[in-house]
Each structure stands twice: as structure tokens, then as C-alpha cells.
Design a protein around this motif. Structure first.
Motif, PDB file in Angstrom:
ATOM      1  N   VAL A 118       5.405   2.466  -3.190  1.00  0.00           N
ATOM      2  CA  VAL A 118       4.055   2.734  -2.768  1.00  0.00           C
ATOM      3  C   VAL A 118       4.124   1.758  -1.720  1.00  0.00           C
ATOM      4  O   VAL A 118       4.550   0.511  -1.903  1.00  0.00           O
ATOM      5  CB  VAL A 118       3.041   2.536  -3.714  1.00  0.00           C
ATOM      6  N   ILE A 119       3.638   1.943  -0.253  1.00  0.00           N
ATOM      7  CA  ILE A 119       3.715   1.097   0.749  1.00  0.00           C
ATOM      8  C   ILE A 119       2.215   0.998   1.255  1.00  0.00           C
ATOM      9  O   ILE A 119       1.507   1.760   1.366  1.00  0.00           O
ATOM     10  CB  ILE A 119       4.585   1.650   1.889  1.00  0.00           C
ATOM     11  N   ASP A 120       1.673  -0.412   1.144  1.00  0.00           N
ATOM     12  CA  ASP A 120       0.392  -0.786   1.772  1.00  0.00           C
ATOM     13  C   ASP A 120       0.398  -0.503   3.248  1.00  0.00           C
ATOM     14  O   ASP A 120       1.034  -1.242   3.932  1.00  0.00           O
ATOM     15  CB  ASP A 120      -0.113  -2.216   1.382  1.00  0.00           C
ATOM     16  N   VAL A 121      -0.417   0.449   3.695  1.00  0.00           N
ATOM     17  CA  VAL A 121      -0.566   0.513   5.331  1.00  0.00           C
ATOM     18  C   VAL A 121      -1.961   0.646   5.662  1.00  0.00           C
ATOM     19  O   VAL A 121      -2.571   1.541   6.149  1.00  0.00           O
ATOM     20  CB  VAL A 121       0.184   1.833   5.697  1.00  0.00           C
ATOM     21  N   PRO A 122      -2.830  -0.475   5.464  1.00  0.00           N
ATOM     22  CA  PRO A 122      -4.195  -0.597   6.044  1.00  0.00           C
ATOM     23  C   PRO A 122      -4.391  -0.312   7.494  1.00  0.00           C
ATOM     24  O   PRO A 122      -3.347  -0.933   8.090  1.00  0.00           O
ATOM     25  CB  PRO A 122      -4.694  -1.810   5.576  1.00  0.00           C
ATOM     26  N   GLY A 123      -5.263   0.022   7.923  1.00  0.00           N
ATOM     27  CA  GLY A 123      -5.644  -0.035   9.396  1.00  0.00           C
ATOM     28  C   GLY A 123      -6.609   1.097   9.728  1.00  0.00           C
ATOM     29  O   GLY A 123      -7.817   1.140  10.083  1.00  0.00           O
ATOM     30  N   HIS A 124      -6.266   2.422   9.378  1.00  0.00           N
ATOM     31  CA  HIS A 124      -7.156   3.555   9.479  1.00  0.00           C
ATOM     32  C   HIS A 124      -8.137   3.603   8.650  1.00  0.00           C
ATOM     33  O   HIS A 124      -9.288   3.647   8.580  1.00  0.00           O
ATOM     34  CB  HIS A 124      -6.088   4.955   9.049  1.00  0.00           C
ATOM     35  N   THR A 125      -7.899   3.143   7.090  1.00  0.00           N
ATOM     36  CA  THR A 125      -8.825   2.617   6.307  1.00  0.00           C
ATOM     37  C   THR A 125      -8.367   1.615   5.560  1.00  0.00           C
ATOM     38  O   THR A 125      -7.118   1.094   5.591  1.00  0.00           O
ATOM     39  CB  THR A 125      -9.083   3.948   5.240  1.00  0.00           C
ATOM     40  N   ARG A 126      -9.406   0.762   4.763  1.00  0.00           N
ATOM     41  CA  ARG A 126      -8.973  -0.450   4.238  1.00  0.00           C
ATOM     42  C   ARG A 126      -7.770  -0.449   3.124  1.00  0.00           C
ATOM     43  O   ARG A 126      -7.070  -1.462   2.634  1.00  0.00           O
ATOM     44  CB  ARG A 126      -9.852  -1.152   3.858  1.00  0.00           C
ATOM     45  N   ALA A 127      -7.949   0.490   2.608  1.00  0.00           N
ATOM     46  CA  ALA A 127      -6.902   0.689   1.155  1.00  0.00           C
ATOM     47  C   ALA A 127      -5.792   1.884   1.340  1.00  0.00           C
ATOM     48  O   ALA A 127      -5.539   2.515   0.526  1.00  0.00           O
ATOM     49  CB  ALA A 127      -7.885   1.095  -0.076  1.00  0.00           C
ATOM     50  N   HIS A 128      -5.659   2.201   2.745  1.00  0.00           N
ATOM     51  CA  HIS A 128      -4.568   3.271   2.898  1.00  0.00           C
ATOM     52  C   HIS A 128      -3.128   2.909   2.344  1.00  0.00           C
ATOM     53  O   HIS A 128      -2.593   1.818   2.463  1.00  0.00           O
ATOM     54  CB  HIS A 128      -4.570   3.751   4.423  1.00  0.00           C
ATOM     55  N   ILE A 129      -2.626   3.910   1.661  1.00  0.00           N
ATOM     56  CA  ILE A 129      -1.315   3.825   1.075  1.00  0.00           C
ATOM     57  C   ILE A 129      -0.284   4.865   1.731  1.00  0.00           C
ATOM     58  O   ILE A 129      -0.745   5.997   1.934  1.00  0.00           O
ATOM     59  CB  ILE A 129      -1.079   3.838  -0.184  1.00  0.00           C
ATOM     60  N   ALA A 130       1.059   4.681   1.474  1.00  0.00           N
ATOM     61  CA  ALA A 130       1.953   5.545   1.901  1.00  0.00           C
ATOM     62  C   ALA A 130       3.082   5.683   0.798  1.00  0.00           C
ATOM     63  O   ALA A 130       3.139   4.952  -0.023  1.00  0.00           O
ATOM     64  CB  ALA A 130       2.565   5.251   3.154  1.00  0.00           C
ATOM     65  N   TYR A 131       3.487   7.007   0.711  1.00  0.00           N
ATOM     66  CA  TYR A 131       4.522   7.183  -0.495  1.00  0.00           C
ATOM     67  C   TYR A 131       6.134   7.338   0.328  1.00  0.00           C
ATOM     68  O   TYR A 131       6.103   8.262   1.044  1.00  0.00           O
ATOM     69  CB  TYR A 131       4.154   8.116  -1.249  1.00  0.00           C
ATOM     70  N   TRP A 132       6.764   6.423  -0.223  1.00  0.00           N
ATOM     71  CA  TRP A 132       8.381   6.561   0.235  1.00  0.00           C
ATOM     72  C   TRP A 132       9.284   6.878  -0.756  1.00  0.00           C
ATOM     73  O   TRP A 132       9.141   6.255  -1.655  1.00  0.00           O
ATOM     74  CB  TRP A 132       8.707   5.362   1.047  1.00  0.00           C
ATOM     75  N   LEU A 133       9.915   7.972  -0.501  1.00  0.00           N
ATOM     76  CA  LEU A 133      11.030   8.483  -1.444  1.00  0.00           C
ATOM     77  C   LEU A 133      12.359   7.933  -0.954  1.00  0.00           C
ATOM     78  O   LEU A 133      13.116   8.706  -0.098  1.00  0.00           O
ATOM     79  CB  LEU A 133      11.000  10.022  -1.777  1.00  0.00           C
ATOM     80  N   PRO A 134      12.775   6.926  -1.371  1.00  0.00           N
ATOM     81  CA  PRO A 134      14.201   6.442  -0.823  1.00  0.00           C
ATOM     82  C   PRO A 134      15.283   7.191  -1.122  1.00  0.00           C
ATOM     83  O   PRO A 134      16.446   7.309  -0.130  1.00  0.00           O
ATOM     84  CB  PRO A 134      14.427   4.977  -1.260  1.00  0.00           C
ATOM     85  N   GLN A 135      15.286   7.776  -1.982  1.00  0.00           N
ATOM     86  CA  GLN A 135      16.616   8.786  -2.456  1.00  0.00           C
ATOM     87  C   GLN A 135      16.678   9.855  -1.701  1.00  0.00           C
ATOM     88  O   GLN A 135      17.760  10.287  -1.406  1.00  0.00           O
ATOM     89  CB  GLN A 135      16.361   9.033  -4.129  1.00  0.00           C
ATOM     90  N   SER A 136      15.816  10.513  -1.456  1.00  0.00           N
ATOM     91  CA  SER A 136      15.565  11.951  -0.544  1.00  0.00           C
ATOM     92  C   SER A 136      15.270  11.587   0.680  1.00  0.00           C
ATOM     93  O   SER A 136      15.380  12.610   1.515  1.00  0.00           O
ATOM     94  CB  SER A 136      14.858  12.990  -1.364  1.00  0.00           C
ATOM     95  N   GLY A 137      14.625  10.543   1.266  1.00  0.00           N
ATOM     96  CA  GLY A 137      14.487  10.335   2.456  1.00  0.00           C
ATOM     97  C   GLY A 137      13.013  10.651   3.049  1.00  0.00           C
ATOM     98  O   GLY A 137      13.175  11.149   4.347  1.00  0.00           O
ATOM     99  N   HIS A 138      11.864  10.839   2.251  1.00  0.00           N
ATOM    100  CA  HIS A 138      10.761  11.394   2.631  1.00  0.00           C
ATOM    101  C   HIS A 138       9.722  10.211   2.850  1.00  0.00           C
ATOM    102  O   HIS A 138       9.787   9.407   1.971  1.00  0.00           O
ATOM    103  CB  HIS A 138      10.573  12.510   1.868  1.00  0.00           C
TER     104      HIS A 138
END
Length: 253
Positions: A118-138
Motif C-alpha cells: 500500500v502506498i499513500d498518495v494524497p492530493g486528489h483526496t486526503r486519504a488516497h492510496i495506491a496498490y503496488w504488486l511488486p512481484q507481477s509489476g502492476h
């Protein structure tokens, strides 16, 4: 547990595909064998239909932020698959109901047997998160990073968005970028208009126009492609990003 070479039936690979919904939204589907997870389901009916057609069992719903066109389908999906986990930002528990797993940046999960960060990526909303799958690269980045653009600053600052984009830009360049809207053509038309001398943007716009004319999605992109053709990701600092956001918000073709 990893599948060893001695096992007669190796684990099926992870597949990711799109369901277009509403006007320009995408619901992302992660599939491994007959198991599935979805990211940012705006509505339920087309997702239910697509999963049932493929005889898939929904195990998880992942939300990147609270906007209705990213969470609106969750109640309907849970009526069909009541045991599915609902994963979202714990900090947005009040605005993203039905959570069974509240998470924050830096946490590590497993979805369909796949490691997820899980990666915190605020800006668009205050609590926006992203999901990174390092093994498969998504990367599933919601409305933070678009192909050729970034999300509007509804609740965050230019400094937050700049930091979020830099964080995503530090991922491996081969990372596939799955954003939640088909905004690419407009984003690159704007970029080409304000940076007409930029050959990389001009070539990317030409490719996108051909893809859209053929009815193809422009998602996924890649981190490497966004580094080279996304003016927001290339912004040197928050002040430059703020100028770009103002320009894009007020741009008319």
C-alpha cells in the motif's frame, strides 16, 4: 507458499483486465484461475455479469479513495459475494463504508496469493492510496496518476500531489499503470498544446489517437512511459505542478 518445480500443477499466473463502466471509468479485475479481486468498482451489475460469465469467485474489493464512482458498486458485489474482503484506507473509514480491512501506506498485504504494498498518495483526496504488486509489476493508482495526467486537487495540495507522483515515479519503469479513467486523449492533447516542441509527447498522442480510433483502451500505461510523456510527473517541484494543474483545469480544446 510458492509453487515448487516438483509440483505437478503450478499456480496459474495473475491476469489483469478491464471492465469499462459509466462514461469513462474502468473497473480493474485481478484474476488467478477462478479467483478474482476488483479495484474501484463504480457499479455492480456489469462486474457481476463479467465475473459470472467467466465463473469467477470474488475474494476482494480494493478501493483507492472514497469517491462514489470508485466505491458505488461494492454493496451490490457483496450481495452476490458476501464473503469478499473490502480493503480501503483506514483513515477514510467513515467515507468508505463496508471496510473489512483498513490499511495505510507502507502496509503489506496478500491478494489472490500476490504480495501487495500500500502506498499513500494524497492530493486528489486526503486519504488516497495506491496498490503496488511488486512481484507481477502492476500498480493500481485510482485517480492520482492518469495516462498523461494526474487527478484534480480536490482535498490535497500541489506539494502533496507532487510528492505522491514522485513516489510513484520511483517505481520500476516496467511497472504497468492501471488508472481508473480513460482521460488519455484529452490529457495528451493538452500536453501537446503547451509543449508543442516535445517529440515524445507528440509521438505518444499520435499512438493514442490511433488506439482510440480503433476503440482500444489506453490503459495500462507504464511508469517509464509516464516519466517520459507526463508533464505532471516531470514537474520539478510543487510550484511547477500547481501551474500545470491550473493550466489543465482551465484548458479547452
Amino acid at each position: 507458499m510458492r509453487t515448487s518445480h516438483h509440483e505437478p500443477h503450478p499456480r496459474p499466473p495473475l491476469a489483469v483486465w478491464l471492465i469499462p463502466v459509466l462514461h469513462d471509468n474502468y473497473v480493474m479485475v485481478l484474476q488467478r484461475g477462478n479467483r478474482a479481486a476488483v479495484v474501484d468498482p463504480a457499479v455492480a451489475e456489469p462486474v457481476v455479469a463479467a465475473l459470472e460469465e467467466r465463473q469467477l469467485e470474488l475474494e476482494a474489493i480494493l478501493h483507492t479513495h472514497h469517491h462514489s464512482d470508485h466505491i458505488g458498486g461494492a454493496p451490490g458485489l457483496l450481495r452476490r459475494w458476501p464473503k469478499a474482503a473490502v480493503i480501503a484506507a483506514a483513515a477514510d473509514g467513515e467515507r468508505i463504508p463496508l471496510q473489512t480491512w483498513g490499511v495505510a501506506g507502507g502496509e503489506h498485504l496478500e491478494v489472490l496469493g500476490e504480495p501487495v504494498e500500500v502506498i499513500d498518495v494524497p492530493g486528489h483526496t486526503r486519504a488516497h492510496i495506491a496498490y503496488w504488486l511488486p512481484q507481477s509489476g502492476h500498480l493500481f493508482c485510482g485517480d492520482t496518476l492518469f495516462v498523461g495526467g494526474c487527478g484534480r486537487l480536490f482535498e490535497g495540495s500541489p506539494a502533496q500531489m507532487h510528492s505522491s507522483l514522485q513516489r510513484l515515479g520511483a517505481l520500476p519503469e516496467s511497472t504497468r499503470v492501471w488508472c481508473a479513467h480513460e482521460y488519455t486523449e484529452a490529457n495528451l492533447r493538452w500536453a501537446a498544446a503547451i509543449a508543442p516542441e516535445d517529440g515524445a509527447i507528440a509521438r505518444r498522442l499520435s499512438a493514442v489517437l490511433a488506439e482510440r480510433a480503433a476503440g482500444q483502451a489506453t490503459v495500462p500505461s507504464s511508469i517509464g512511459l509516464e516519466r517520459s510523456t507526463n508533464l505532471f510527473m516531470r514537474a520539478a517541484d510543487a510550484a511547477e505542478l500547481a501551474r500545470l494543474c491550473h493550466s489543465k483545469d482551465n484548458w479547452r480544446a
